[in-house]
Design a protein around this motif. Structure first.
Motif, PDB file in Angstrom:
ATOM      1  N   TYR A  82       0.869  -1.187   0.012  1.00 37.61           N
ATOM      2  CA  TYR A  82      -0.162  -0.077   0.448  1.00 37.61           C
ATOM      3  C   TYR A  82       0.946   1.127  -0.184  1.00 37.61           C
ATOM      4  O   TYR A  82       1.145   2.589   0.211  1.00 37.61           O
ATOM      5  N   LYS A  83       1.750   1.198   0.354  1.00 37.10           N
ATOM      6  CA  LYS A  83       2.870   2.755   0.830  1.00 37.10           C
ATOM      7  C   LYS A  83       3.862   2.607  -0.611  1.00 37.10           C
ATOM      8  O   LYS A  83       3.629   4.037  -0.923  1.00 37.10           O
ATOM      9  N   LEU A  86       0.438   3.992  -2.930  1.00 35.44           N
ATOM     10  CA  LEU A  86       0.029   5.169  -2.430  1.00 35.44           C
ATOM     11  C   LEU A  86       1.206   6.019  -2.577  1.00 35.44           C
ATOM     12  O   LEU A  86       1.042   7.504  -2.221  1.00 35.44           O
ATOM     13  N   GLY A  88       2.579   7.608  -4.591  1.00 31.74           N
ATOM     14  CA  GLY A  88       2.993   8.845  -6.124  1.00 31.74           C
ATOM     15  C   GLY A  88       2.946   7.904  -7.369  1.00 31.74           C
ATOM     16  O   GLY A  88       3.412   6.865  -7.114  1.00 31.74           O
ATOM     17  N   THR A  92      -1.804   6.494  -7.838  1.00 31.01           N
ATOM     18  CA  THR A  92      -2.114   6.902  -7.041  1.00 31.01           C
ATOM     19  C   THR A  92      -3.527   8.235  -8.167  1.00 31.01           C
ATOM     20  O   THR A  92      -4.145   8.383  -7.980  1.00 31.01           O
ATOM     21  N   ARG A  93      -2.839   8.440  -9.024  1.00 27.04           N
ATOM     22  CA  ARG A  93      -3.361   9.373 -10.241  1.00 27.04           C
ATOM     23  C   ARG A  93      -4.689   8.252 -10.916  1.00 27.04           C
ATOM     24  O   ARG A  93      -5.504   9.202 -10.534  1.00 27.04           O
ATOM     25  N   ALA A  95      -6.626   6.764  -8.540  1.00 26.25           N
ATOM     26  CA  ALA A  95      -7.033   6.103  -7.689  1.00 26.25           C
ATOM     27  C   ALA A  95      -8.561   7.500  -8.248  1.00 26.25           C
ATOM     28  O   ALA A  95      -9.327   8.179  -7.811  1.00 26.25           O
ATOM     29  N   ILE A  96      -7.557   8.855  -8.219  1.00 27.88           N
ATOM     30  CA  ILE A  96      -7.822  10.040  -7.703  1.00 27.88           C
ATOM     31  C   ILE A  96      -9.027  10.048  -8.863  1.00 27.88           C
ATOM     32  O   ILE A  96      -9.901  10.941  -9.299  1.00 27.88           O
TER      33      ILE A  96
END
Length: 311
Positions: A82-83, A86, A88, A92-93, A95-96
């Protein structure tokens, strides 16, 4: 003098089973035990795969190697997958992007569906019967994949986030459920509001929608889950890898077609297990639905059954 019900008594009556009809026999001990066993097995069949996915996503590369793949018994918990996800980068992009598409798409779909359903629920509205017939026809006949793609391409929506919203923005089934629920609202209540000078938009906003919270919550969940889980439109209309939502990135990771640069390097150097990354992405994709569903569950019976029966 009427006895006042105490707080413990009120709580007991709230959770007590409803009275059994006189014609229904009392359940036998074997029947109750059998129902409990079936429910327990059903819950186990649902929760056990989820348990494996979560435990594997929280396991180290050594633990996964010792288990030979999926981990059932945790041996140390690590959040390295997960680190890395998430920290970056593409995941992460993605998910956003998925969150924004879900929010905007759900709001747009609900706005159009509510307005359409309210208009169709008023029998005196202009052309409501013909519009209803046209909507019903689309449930059985569609143009097909190629004409739909050519249409989206001709209006310039390829490589655009609108291509992820507009082609699947409206569900006729959801409109019919909303229409059925709206038709169940007392006509006298709406007529009295009209006598007081309220227009259609005010009636919809201040009377119809507050009385329809149950069905609105259920339909909102349907649309949100649909947008969050959708992947086909993105694979069809988007060519830029940086625009892909989370579901498409998850498919690429699970099928090992392409991994983000940072994750690919961590997997190749042995710092991270590729299987743990795959399971972690699955957990991230399932988490919003798992969190929201319990809050909407209590509205399902009232929202869906009432709207479907009265439609």
């Amino acid at each position: 003098m009427t006895a006042v019900m105490t707080k413990p008594a009120r709580e007991e009556s709230r959770w007590a089973a409803p009275p059994r009809p006189s014609w229904e026999e009392e359940p036998s001990t074997a029947g109750v035990a059998g129902k409990g066993l079936v429910l327990a097995l059903a819950c186990l069949g649902i929760l056990f795969p989820l348990w494996i996915v979560v435990v594997t996503s929280l396991s180290s590369r050594k633990t996964i190697s010792e288990a030979g793949g999926l981990v059932m018994v945790p041996k140390g918990i690590t959040f390295i997958a997960y680190k890395e996800l998430l920290g970056g980068g593409q995941v992460t992009r993605a998910a956003i992007i998925s969150v924004l598409i879900t929010l905007v798409g759900t709001l747009f779909s609900m706005a159009v569906s509510v307005l359409c359903a309210y208009g169709l629920s008023r029998t005196g509205s202009l052309g409501h019967r013909w519009i209803l017939m046209i909507l019903l026809a689309t449930m059985f006949f569609s143009a097909g994949l190629i004409p739909t793609y050519l249409l989206v391409q001709s209006i310039g929506l390829t490589d655009s986030y609108l291509a992820l919203i507009l082609p699947s923005a409206i569900s006729v089934f959801n409109i019919l459920v909303l229409r059925g629920f709206f038709m169940g609202i007392s006509q006298e209540l709406i007529d009295s509001a009209r006598i007081d000078g309220a227009g259609d938009f005010r009636i919809l906003w201040q009377i119809v929608m507050p009385l329809s919270r149950a069905v609105l919550a259920v339909i909102t969940l349907f649309y949100a889950v649909g947008y969050w889980s959708a992947w086909f439109n993105a694979s069809l209309y988007l060519n830029d890898q940086d625009m892909m939502p989370l579901q498409n990135v998850m498919i690429q990771l699970v099928q090992k077609q392409q991994a983000p640069v940072g994750l690919g390097q961590a997997i190749r150097t042995g710092q991270l297990s590729g299987l743990a990354v795959q399971m972690a992405v699955m957990v991230m994709a399932l988490l919003p639905v798992a969190v929201l569903s319990p809050f909407v569950q209590r509205h399902f019976k009232k929202g869906m059954l009432t709207g479907a029966i009265k439609g």
